[in-house]
Design a protein around this motif. Structure first.
Motif, PDB file in Angstrom:
ATOM      1  N   LEU A  34      -3.236  -0.796  -9.845  1.00  0.00           N
ATOM      2  CA  LEU A  34      -2.662   0.282  -9.661  1.00  0.00           C
ATOM      3  C   LEU A  34      -2.272   1.005 -11.008  1.00  0.00           C
ATOM      4  O   LEU A  34      -2.120   2.521 -11.078  1.00  0.00           O
ATOM      5  CB  LEU A  34      -0.778  -0.354  -9.307  1.00  0.00           C
ATOM      6  CG  LEU A  34       0.201   0.513  -9.145  1.00  0.00           C
ATOM      7  CD1 LEU A  34      -0.074   1.810  -8.202  1.00  0.00           C
ATOM      8  CD2 LEU A  34       1.165  -0.060  -8.778  1.00  0.00           C
ATOM      9  N   ARG A  35      -2.473   0.428 -12.250  1.00  0.00           N
ATOM     10  CA  ARG A  35      -2.363   1.118 -13.359  1.00  0.00           C
ATOM     11  C   ARG A  35      -3.315   2.133 -13.641  1.00  0.00           C
ATOM     12  O   ARG A  35      -3.117   3.289 -13.961  1.00  0.00           O
ATOM     13  CB  ARG A  35      -2.293   0.167 -14.528  1.00  0.00           C
ATOM     14  CG  ARG A  35      -1.840   0.620 -15.989  1.00  0.00           C
ATOM     15  CD  ARG A  35      -1.896  -0.278 -16.959  1.00  0.00           C
ATOM     16  NE  ARG A  35      -2.022  -1.864 -16.519  1.00  0.00           N
ATOM     17  CZ  ARG A  35      -3.134  -2.498 -17.056  1.00  0.00           C
ATOM     18  NH1 ARG A  35      -3.907  -1.992 -17.734  1.00  0.00           N
ATOM     19  NH2 ARG A  35      -3.004  -3.667 -16.569  1.00  0.00           N
ATOM     20  N   ASP A  36      -4.496   1.814 -13.101  1.00  0.00           N
ATOM     21  CA  ASP A  36      -5.715   2.846 -13.038  1.00  0.00           C
ATOM     22  C   ASP A  36      -5.511   3.876 -12.227  1.00  0.00           C
ATOM     23  O   ASP A  36      -5.696   5.108 -12.233  1.00  0.00           O
ATOM     24  CB  ASP A  36      -7.029   1.966 -12.627  1.00  0.00           C
ATOM     25  CG  ASP A  36      -7.357   1.070 -13.708  1.00  0.00           C
ATOM     26  OD1 ASP A  36      -7.114   1.273 -15.013  1.00  0.00           O
ATOM     27  OD2 ASP A  36      -8.315   0.273 -13.459  1.00  0.00           O
ATOM     28  N   ARG A  37      -4.875   3.724 -10.882  1.00  0.00           N
ATOM     29  CA  ARG A  37      -4.622   4.595  -9.933  1.00  0.00           C
ATOM     30  C   ARG A  37      -3.947   5.685 -10.446  1.00  0.00           C
ATOM     31  O   ARG A  37      -3.872   6.904 -10.163  1.00  0.00           O
ATOM     32  CB  ARG A  37      -4.069   4.080  -8.558  1.00  0.00           C
ATOM     33  CG  ARG A  37      -5.333   3.425  -7.631  1.00  0.00           C
ATOM     34  CD  ARG A  37      -4.708   3.068  -6.367  1.00  0.00           C
ATOM     35  NE  ARG A  37      -4.492   4.390  -5.379  1.00  0.00           N
ATOM     36  CZ  ARG A  37      -3.792   4.269  -4.376  1.00  0.00           C
ATOM     37  NH1 ARG A  37      -3.015   3.250  -3.979  1.00  0.00           N
ATOM     38  NH2 ARG A  37      -3.546   5.375  -3.805  1.00  0.00           N
ATOM     39  N   LEU A  38      -2.615   5.176 -11.186  1.00  0.00           N
ATOM     40  CA  LEU A  38      -1.524   5.988 -11.599  1.00  0.00           C
ATOM     41  C   LEU A  38      -2.340   6.987 -12.431  1.00  0.00           C
ATOM     42  O   LEU A  38      -1.864   8.045 -12.895  1.00  0.00           O
ATOM     43  CB  LEU A  38      -0.664   5.247 -12.274  1.00  0.00           C
ATOM     44  CG  LEU A  38       0.246   4.488 -11.391  1.00  0.00           C
ATOM     45  CD1 LEU A  38       1.159   3.596 -12.523  1.00  0.00           C
ATOM     46  CD2 LEU A  38       1.248   5.310 -10.544  1.00  0.00           C
ATOM     47  N   ASN A  39      -3.475   6.748 -13.180  1.00  0.00           N
ATOM     48  CA  ASN A  39      -4.061   7.444 -14.161  1.00  0.00           C
ATOM     49  C   ASN A  39      -5.171   8.244 -13.549  1.00  0.00           C
ATOM     50  O   ASN A  39      -6.039   8.535 -14.524  1.00  0.00           O
ATOM     51  CB  ASN A  39      -4.467   6.789 -15.650  1.00  0.00           C
ATOM     52  CG  ASN A  39      -3.150   6.391 -16.207  1.00  0.00           C
ATOM     53  OD1 ASN A  39      -2.360   7.044 -16.720  1.00  0.00           O
ATOM     54  ND2 ASN A  39      -2.596   5.238 -15.999  1.00  0.00           N
ATOM     55  N   GLY A  40      -5.434   8.319 -12.252  1.00  0.00           N
ATOM     56  CA  GLY A  40      -6.277   9.015 -11.701  1.00  0.00           C
ATOM     57  C   GLY A  40      -7.575   8.441 -11.435  1.00  0.00           C
ATOM     58  O   GLY A  40      -8.552   9.142 -11.093  1.00  0.00           O
ATOM     59  N   TYR A  41      -7.958   7.212 -11.602  1.00  0.00           N
ATOM     60  CA  TYR A  41      -9.055   6.509 -11.513  1.00  0.00           C
ATOM     61  C   TYR A  41      -8.872   5.809 -10.069  1.00  0.00           C
ATOM     62  O   TYR A  41      -8.412   4.708  -9.790  1.00  0.00           O
ATOM     63  CB  TYR A  41      -9.404   5.577 -12.646  1.00  0.00           C
ATOM     64  CG  TYR A  41      -9.386   5.944 -13.709  1.00  0.00           C
ATOM     65  CD1 TYR A  41     -10.189   6.944 -14.462  1.00  0.00           C
ATOM     66  CD2 TYR A  41      -8.540   5.324 -14.793  1.00  0.00           C
ATOM     67  CE1 TYR A  41     -10.090   7.427 -15.386  1.00  0.00           C
ATOM     68  CE2 TYR A  41      -8.199   5.824 -15.926  1.00  0.00           C
ATOM     69  CZ  TYR A  41      -9.085   6.756 -16.392  1.00  0.00           C
ATOM     70  OH  TYR A  41      -9.262   7.231 -17.705  1.00  0.00           O
TER      71      TYR A  41
ATOM     72  N   GLN B 121       0.724  -1.053   0.147  1.00  0.00           N
ATOM     73  CA  GLN B 121      -0.117   0.118   0.149  1.00  0.00           C
ATOM     74  C   GLN B 121       0.930   1.028   0.119  1.00  0.00           C
ATOM     75  O   GLN B 121       0.728   2.191  -0.833  1.00  0.00           O
ATOM     76  CB  GLN B 121      -1.023  -0.096   1.311  1.00  0.00           C
ATOM     77  CG  GLN B 121      -1.943   0.690   1.200  1.00  0.00           C
ATOM     78  CD  GLN B 121      -3.037   0.736  -0.095  1.00  0.00           C
ATOM     79  OE1 GLN B 121      -3.566  -0.646  -0.165  1.00  0.00           O
ATOM     80  NE2 GLN B 121      -3.309   1.634  -0.664  1.00  0.00           N
ATOM     81  N   HIS B 122       1.914   1.155   0.843  1.00  0.00           N
ATOM     82  CA  HIS B 122       2.818   2.523   0.981  1.00  0.00           C
ATOM     83  C   HIS B 122       3.645   2.758  -0.203  1.00  0.00           C
ATOM     84  O   HIS B 122       3.799   3.730  -0.741  1.00  0.00           O
ATOM     85  CB  HIS B 122       3.500   2.278   2.103  1.00  0.00           C
ATOM     86  CG  HIS B 122       3.051   2.878   3.356  1.00  0.00           C
ATOM     87  ND1 HIS B 122       2.643   3.939   3.515  1.00  0.00           N
ATOM     88  CD2 HIS B 122       3.003   1.921   4.428  1.00  0.00           C
ATOM     89  CE1 HIS B 122       2.033   3.978   4.938  1.00  0.00           C
ATOM     90  NE2 HIS B 122       2.402   2.941   5.350  1.00  0.00           N
ATOM     91  N   MET B 123       4.049   1.496  -0.922  1.00  0.00           N
ATOM     92  CA  MET B 123       4.474   1.729  -2.176  1.00  0.00           C
ATOM     93  C   MET B 123       3.621   2.071  -3.335  1.00  0.00           C
ATOM     94  O   MET B 123       4.224   3.347  -4.161  1.00  0.00           O
ATOM     95  CB  MET B 123       5.171   0.175  -2.790  1.00  0.00           C
ATOM     96  CG  MET B 123       6.292  -0.360  -1.689  1.00  0.00           C
ATOM     97  SD  MET B 123       6.830  -1.812  -2.002  1.00  0.00           S
ATOM     98  CE  MET B 123       7.610  -1.693  -3.629  1.00  0.00           C
ATOM     99  N   SER B 124       2.459   1.626  -3.373  1.00  0.00           N
ATOM    100  CA  SER B 124       1.628   1.929  -4.266  1.00  0.00           C
ATOM    101  C   SER B 124       1.174   3.573  -4.297  1.00  0.00           C
ATOM    102  O   SER B 124       1.151   4.486  -5.326  1.00  0.00           O
ATOM    103  CB  SER B 124       0.261   1.408  -4.111  1.00  0.00           C
ATOM    104  OG  SER B 124       0.467  -0.237  -4.359  1.00  0.00           O
ATOM    105  N   ASP B 125       0.905   3.865  -2.859  1.00  0.00           N
ATOM    106  CA  ASP B 125       0.589   5.314  -2.658  1.00  0.00           C
ATOM    107  C   ASP B 125       1.784   6.448  -3.284  1.00  0.00           C
ATOM    108  O   ASP B 125       1.524   7.297  -3.767  1.00  0.00           O
ATOM    109  CB  ASP B 125       0.128   5.562  -1.364  1.00  0.00           C
ATOM    110  CG  ASP B 125      -1.047   4.928  -0.675  1.00  0.00           C
ATOM    111  OD1 ASP B 125      -1.758   4.412  -1.564  1.00  0.00           O
ATOM    112  OD2 ASP B 125      -1.197   4.767   0.471  1.00  0.00           O
TER     113      ASP B 125
END
Lengths: 100, 111
Positions: free
Chosen positions: B101-108, A35-39
């Motif tokens: 994670l790919r989606d989160r990187l792009n703001g979703y 989670q911390h890495m992703s954030d």
């Protein structure tokens, strides 16, 4: 050698065995690491774990693509992608471990 | 921020390193000794490398998957001399980003 797929559960089990925390707490801690890495990555930070590797964010510009089936041109919007560069240690261990 | 402006961002100093990751997790878990948090974080990364060294995959849903790819033997070239050299088959680590994670990187941020 038959290939196995490990999951969070296996990482939690390793933490449980190494540190002696409960399986539940070990699982929470594994999740917390991810989670911390992703954030950090979502905030636009690169994540560098020495002797493991570096996760870095790259911005891709908009470009025109093509639908391979119809040949139609479609715009591809700008996007962020994540790339992982393994450390030398990881590369060496993977190369040696899978030799022959 | 509009997506099209992101390309110009400089993020040279925006970096998280292992010790900062350990620090954050230690802060959230005041009942654990710092040295145990270090062992926990190190065990996670060690286990992933061990798995790949054994030819296994590590699939972390939402984050991504680590696997081993085989590169076939090939005839390469010494770029300086142009001389042909035999390059043996080898195995290399590979990471594929997870969908979440790919989606989160792009703001979703949806789940």
């Amino acid at each position: 050698m038959s290939e196995k797929t490990l999951t969070r559960m296996d990482l939690a089990e390793a933490v449980h065995e190494e540190v002696g925390l409960s399986r539940n707490e070990s699982a929470d801690l594994v999740e917390s690491v991810l989670q911390h890495m992703s954030d950090a990555l979502v905030r636009g930070e690169n994540v560098k774990i020495s002797s493991f590797g570096t996760f870095s964010i790259r911005d891709k510009a908009a470009r025109m693509g093509r639908n391979p089936k119809t040949g139609e041109e479609v715009p591809i919007s700008p996007r962020r992608v994540l790339s992982f560069r393994p450390s030398h240690l990881m590369k060496d261990r993977v190369a040696h471990g899978n030799k022959g | 921020m509009p997506l099209e402006n992101r390309r110009s961002i400089r993020r040279g100093d925006d970096l998280m390193i292992r010790s900062e990751l350990i620090e954050k997790i230690a802060e959230e878990n005041p009942h654990l000794y710092q040295r145990d948090v270090e062992r926990i974080v190190n065990t996670v990364f060690e286990s992933i490398i061990d798995a790949m060294a054994d030819g296994n995959r590590v699939e972390l849903r939402g984050f991504g998957a680590f696997s081993v790819k085989k590169r076939d033997a090939r005839v390469g070239r010494n770029p300086r001399t142009g001389e042909a050299v035999q390059v043996d088959e080898k195995h290399v680590p590979f990471f594929k980003t997870g969908k979440l994670l790919r989606d989160r990187l792009n703001g979703y941020e949806g789940t």
